[in-house]
Design a protein around this motif. Structure first.
Motif, short mmCIF file in Angstrom:
data_model
loop_
_atom_site.label_atom_id
_atom_site.label_comp_id
_atom_site.label_asym_id
_atom_site.label_seq_id
_atom_site.Cartn_x
_atom_site.Cartn_y
_atom_site.Cartn_z
N GLU A 198 0.83 -1.21 0.00
CA GLU A 198 0.00 0.00 0.00
C GLU A 198 0.86 1.26 0.00
N ARG A 199 2.00 1.19 0.70
CA ARG A 199 2.88 2.36 0.74
C ARG A 199 3.45 2.66 -0.65
N GLU A 200 3.87 1.64 -1.36
CA GLU A 200 4.41 1.86 -2.70
C GLU A 200 3.33 2.29 -3.68
N ARG A 201 2.11 1.79 -3.46
CA ARG A 201 1.01 2.22 -4.34
C ARG A 201 0.71 3.71 -4.15
N ALA A 202 0.70 4.17 -2.89
CA ALA A 202 0.48 5.59 -2.64
C ALA A 202 1.63 6.43 -3.18
N ARG A 203 2.84 5.89 -3.04
CA ARG A 203 4.01 6.63 -3.57
C ARG A 203 3.93 6.75 -5.09
N ALA A 204 3.53 5.69 -5.75
CA ALA A 204 3.38 5.73 -7.21
C ALA A 204 2.27 6.69 -7.62
N ALA A 205 1.23 6.79 -6.79
CA ALA A 205 0.14 7.72 -7.10
C ALA A 205 0.63 9.16 -7.06
N PHE A 206 1.48 9.49 -6.10
CA PHE A 206 2.03 10.84 -6.05
C PHE A 206 2.98 11.09 -7.22
N ARG A 207 3.73 10.06 -7.61
CA ARG A 207 4.61 10.24 -8.78
C ARG A 207 3.78 10.53 -10.03
N ALA A 208 2.63 9.88 -10.15
CA ALA A 208 1.82 10.02 -11.36
C ALA A 208 1.24 11.43 -11.50
N VAL A 209 0.99 12.11 -10.38
CA VAL A 209 0.38 13.45 -10.46
C VAL A 209 1.41 14.56 -10.24
N GLU A 210 2.68 14.20 -10.12
CA GLU A 210 3.70 15.20 -9.80
C GLU A 210 3.77 16.29 -10.86
N GLU A 211 3.69 15.92 -12.11
CA GLU A 211 3.79 16.91 -13.19
C GLU A 211 2.59 17.86 -13.17
N LYS A 212 1.40 17.33 -12.90
CA LYS A 212 0.21 18.18 -12.85
C LYS A 212 0.28 19.15 -11.66
N VAL A 213 0.79 18.67 -10.54
CA VAL A 213 0.95 19.55 -9.39
C VAL A 213 1.97 20.65 -9.70
N LEU A 214 3.03 20.28 -10.44
CA LEU A 214 4.02 21.27 -10.82
C LEU A 214 3.42 22.34 -11.72
N ASP A 215 2.50 21.97 -12.59
CA ASP A 215 1.82 22.96 -13.43
C ASP A 215 1.03 23.94 -12.57
N GLY B 266 -1.32 31.63 -4.57
CA GLY B 266 -0.41 31.22 -3.51
C GLY B 266 -0.52 29.77 -3.11
N LEU B 267 -1.13 28.92 -3.95
CA LEU B 267 -1.22 27.49 -3.61
C LEU B 267 0.14 26.82 -3.58
N ALA B 268 1.13 27.38 -4.29
CA ALA B 268 2.45 26.76 -4.33
C ALA B 268 3.07 26.64 -2.94
N LEU B 269 2.70 27.54 -2.02
CA LEU B 269 3.25 27.49 -0.67
C LEU B 269 2.83 26.24 0.08
N TYR B 270 1.76 25.58 -0.37
CA TYR B 270 1.21 24.43 0.36
C TYR B 270 1.44 23.11 -0.38
N LEU B 271 2.13 23.14 -1.50
CA LEU B 271 2.29 21.94 -2.32
C LEU B 271 3.74 21.49 -2.41
N GLY B 272 4.61 22.06 -1.60
CA GLY B 272 6.02 21.69 -1.68
C GLY B 272 6.30 20.25 -1.31
N ASP B 273 5.45 19.65 -0.44
CA ASP B 273 5.69 18.26 -0.02
C ASP B 273 5.20 17.25 -1.04
N ALA B 274 4.55 17.69 -2.11
CA ALA B 274 4.01 16.76 -3.09
C ALA B 274 5.01 16.42 -4.19
N PHE B 275 6.29 16.78 -3.99
CA PHE B 275 7.32 16.51 -5.00
C PHE B 275 8.41 15.62 -4.42
N GLY B 276 9.20 15.09 -5.32
CA GLY B 276 10.39 14.35 -4.90
C GLY B 276 10.14 12.95 -4.41
N TRP B 277 9.36 12.19 -5.19
CA TRP B 277 9.06 10.81 -4.79
C TRP B 277 9.96 9.81 -5.50
#
Length: 720
Positions: free
Chosen positions: A684-701, A709-720
């Motif tokens: 389950e941990r790797e599945r959740a990690r893969a889910a964050f990797r899959a949306v990383e580019e969209k979050v970066l957009d 100012g949403l960027a201030l709250y999304l810094g932890d959603a990168f680097g998986w």
């Protein structure tokens, strides 16, 4: 005694506009009855709301007489809504108890009805004569009285309005109204939903009362059951939007505190499912607010991450980051570290004029030593017939000065030494008066005698005296001083080659180039001699870079430079390895951004902001799960872990290892291992990690394009 039934319901008493006795005595004829609104007829007077135990409204309510109760209740509804300044339960004796009477009667009917349905269900769900006989035998003469429900609803409406004042909510808590709430919501869950479907108004009143009395509820098992079991079950099972909009704020406050037990199984999954079905905006915001309150807590976040549909839910949350976004043009100032400072532009009119002034000052010092008064050979320079035209920047500086500095600097810009010149004092005074007669002058003009006295300060080698011309006419003159011969153009095309004997004379670039070639380039030099330039090897092509253009360019007086650079950076000969030029000082940065909802202070709010908070909470907890897994110890047995820990302890403390330290570390190890058992499994941990990797580019957009100012709250959603 007649038994009410569905075919013969108890009549509902019609409300009266006045007290029953007053209406019988003073009822006007129908033709003479004044036209008035229903609210005006029920509005209580100040006398009817006076405090004390003999208040007329509360005595009528406690009487139990139907007409009296129906007369008092509507007036109390309006008083609780319109007269909040005087509607205080503490002013009346047993006010809460009196208002609780009819809701209690209604609750007793509901309890009998719930018992009746339970008996029906116990017979296998078959509604037959035998089951009905058993039910009626258990609850004799049971029926529902519509009048009781109506009066209970009105009483609850009064209590609901009153609880918006904290003093009334506290008074209700002291009167143990919470026991009525616990008893009511202890009804079977399915039956509660049935009651909410057929009678939504009293249920909503009760939920609002729970919300307003929240801070005064005691921490006991009954409160925990209501807040963490009953209300979550109602939120999952109901399809009533109004009920959800009241329940969710209560649950947001509840599950934001870690002391409460977790919600029922499936509650969090149900909330995640609701955001995927495009609920109304108000409901969507409340659901996300609840998820944002639960996501930072490890227990709740683990439940969300464990869900097999978490990748789909995460994509929905990322999609909600674009909720109600609109393109918007924004203009912002550069960051402080990149804000420029102003430095003088060496190519501006003012800089060129100041450079010419400094050059004339040097010439004036040399000429002064050559004047006859200082035993020199004399200065023989051609002078003009009138005052030269000064550059605009020099004029503004002179007009803004005060005496005597003003007149002295004006003389330096206007006159030069000349041994054969005899300047009439009248001409000198007229030139001074004409120049400083401008409205921009900040100080009054000096008299002629005072100005002439300042000549000795500006030009010590000049002398004011009485002079006789060739015809014998005596005139007051200033000997050794004359108007400077030249204009701004002659200054601009002056030759600044080292030791040039004839600096003035050229009036265009061609004449200046011809002068330099004939005077200074007879023998080809190896280095440049223009001003302070010493470039080598020298070429005519390089010389052309020094010559001024034929037309005066329109250049700014100042240019922006970096704050870390010296103010004379533009005066230096260095022309390479400079940072890129900055924007002008008042220049703003123009961007097209995607704006989501913000508040009055331009801080993010709304659905997109709550989705960002939920993503941040989940990302942080997932990182904690990954860190707690300790990949370096995966696959080791308990004995191997203890041996490794002992070895590390020996390196830290040396031999022998303190026993108490070893025991403390073993306890910490056991505690961490217990937490790890409740942590996410590897799959389950790797599945959740893969889910964050899959949306990383969209979050970066979103980070790159969002302007709220949403960027201030999304810094932890990168680097998986």
């Amino acid at each position: 005694m007649a038994v009410p039934s569905a075919a013969r319901p108890v009549g509902v008493h019609q409300p009266h506009l006045g007290h029953p006795q007053q209406q019988q005595q003073h009822a006007p004829a129908p033709a003479q009855r004044p036209v008035q609104s229903m609210a005006a007829g029920y509005t209580p007077s100040t006398r009817e709301l006076h405090p004390g135990p003999r208040n007329r409204l509360w005595l009528a309510l406690r009487s139990g007489v139907a007409e009296e109760v129906d007369w008092a209740l509507p007036r109390l509804v309006l008083a609780s809504f319109e007269r909040t300044d005087v509607f205080n339960f503490e002013a009346w004796v047993d006010a809460v108890t009196a208002l609780r009477d009819w809701p209690t009667r209604w609750l007793e009917e509901l309890e009998r009805e719930a018992a009746y349905e339970e008996i029906i269900k116990s017979q296998g769900g078959a509604y037959n004569q035998k089951a009905r006989a058993i039910a009626l035998g258990a609850v004799p003469q049971w029926t529902r009285d519509p009048a009781v429900e109506q009066r209970a609803t009105t009483s609850l409406q009064i209590l609901r309005n009153a609880t918006f004042m904290p003093t009334n909510a506290h008074a209700m808590a002291r009167a143990h109204f919470d026991q009525f709430l616990f008893r009511f919501f202890d009804l079977p869950r399915g039956f509660l939903l049935e009651v909410a479907t057929r009678s939504p108004e009293p249920i909503q009143h009760l939920l609002v009362i729970v919300h307003n009395m929240y801070q005064f509820l005691n921490c006991n098992p009954q409160t925990f059951k209501l807040l963490t079991e009953v209300l979550p079950y109602l939120a999952m099972d109901t399809r009533d939007l109004g009920m959800l909009l009241i329940i969710l704020p209560i649950l947001i406050t509840t599950f934001n505190v870690q002391m409460f037990p977790p919600p029922p199984e499936g509650f969090i999954q149900h909330m995640l499912y609701l955001i995927t079905i495009n609920p109304p905006p108000a409901l969507l915001e409340l659901i996300l607010d609840l998820l944002a309150a639960m996501a930072p807590q490890a227990t709740y976040a683990r439940t969300m991450l464990w869900d097999p549909d978490f990748p789909a839910h995460l994509k929905t949350l990322v999609h909600l980051l674009h909720y109600k976004q609109q393109p918007q043009e924004v203009n912002i100032a550069p960051p402080h570290a990149f804000r420029p400072v102003e430095a003088l532009n060496p190519a501006s009119e003012g800089a060129i004029a100041r450079l010419a002034s400094r050059r004339r000052a040097a010439e004036r010092e040399r000429d002064q030593q050559r004047m006859e008064m200082f035993n020199g050979p004399g200065v023989f320079r051609e002078v003009g017939d009138a005052a030269p035209a000064l550059p605009t920047s020099i004029k503004k500086e002179l007009w803004a000065m005060t005496e005597p500095k003003r007149s002295i600097n004006w003389m330096h810009e206007t006159f030069v030494y000349s041994s054969h010149s005899q300047l009439l004092q009248v001409t000198f005074w007229h030139a001074y008066r004409d120049f400083f007669s401008n409205p921009a002058t900040v100080e009054q003009l000096l008299s002629a005698s005072e100005v002439i006295k300042n000549v000795q300060v500006a030009f010590p080698a000049a002398q004011a005296k009485l002079w006789a011309d060739e015809r014998g006419e005596r005139k007051f003159v200033i000997a050794g001083l004359g108007f400077r011969n030249g204009t701004a153009d002659t200054d601009r095309f002056a030759c600044v080659w080292v030791d040039c004997p004839q600096r003035i004379g050229a009036t265009n670039p061609a004449e200046l180039l011809d002068h330099v070639q004939k005077t200074h380039l007879g023998i080809a030099p190896t280095t440049c001699g223009w001003g302070s330039c010493r470039k080598a090897p020298f070429s005519v092509k390089h010389l052309l870079t020094h010559l001024p253009p034929a037309e005066v360019p329109n250049v700014p007086e100042t240019l922006p430079v970096y704050q870390t650079e010296p103010r004379d950076i533009l005066q230096q000969a260095l022309i390479t390895n400079r940072p890129p030029p900055l924007l002008p000082l008042n220049q703003l940065l123009h961007f097209t951004v995607q704006m989501t909802e913000t508040d009055a202070t331009r801080q993010p709010t709304g659905v997109a902001f709550l989705a960002a908070l939920t993503i941040r909470g989940l990302a942080r907890n997932l990182r904690n799960e990954i860190a707690a897994a300790r990949p370096e110890e995966m696959g080791l047995s308990d004995a191997q872990r203890k041996e490794k820990k002992k070895h590390l302890a020996e390196e830290r403390f040396g031999l022998p290892i303190p026993i108490n330290v070893l025991r403390e570390e073993e306890e910490e190890e056991d505690e961490e291992r217990g937490l790890a058992e409740a942590a996410l499994p590897d799959k389950e941990r790797e599945r959740a990690r893969a889910a964050f990797r899959a949306v990383e580019e969209k979050v970066l957009d979103v980070v790159n394009s969002n302007g709220a100012g949403l960027a201030l709250y999304l810094g932890d959603a990168f680097g998986w």
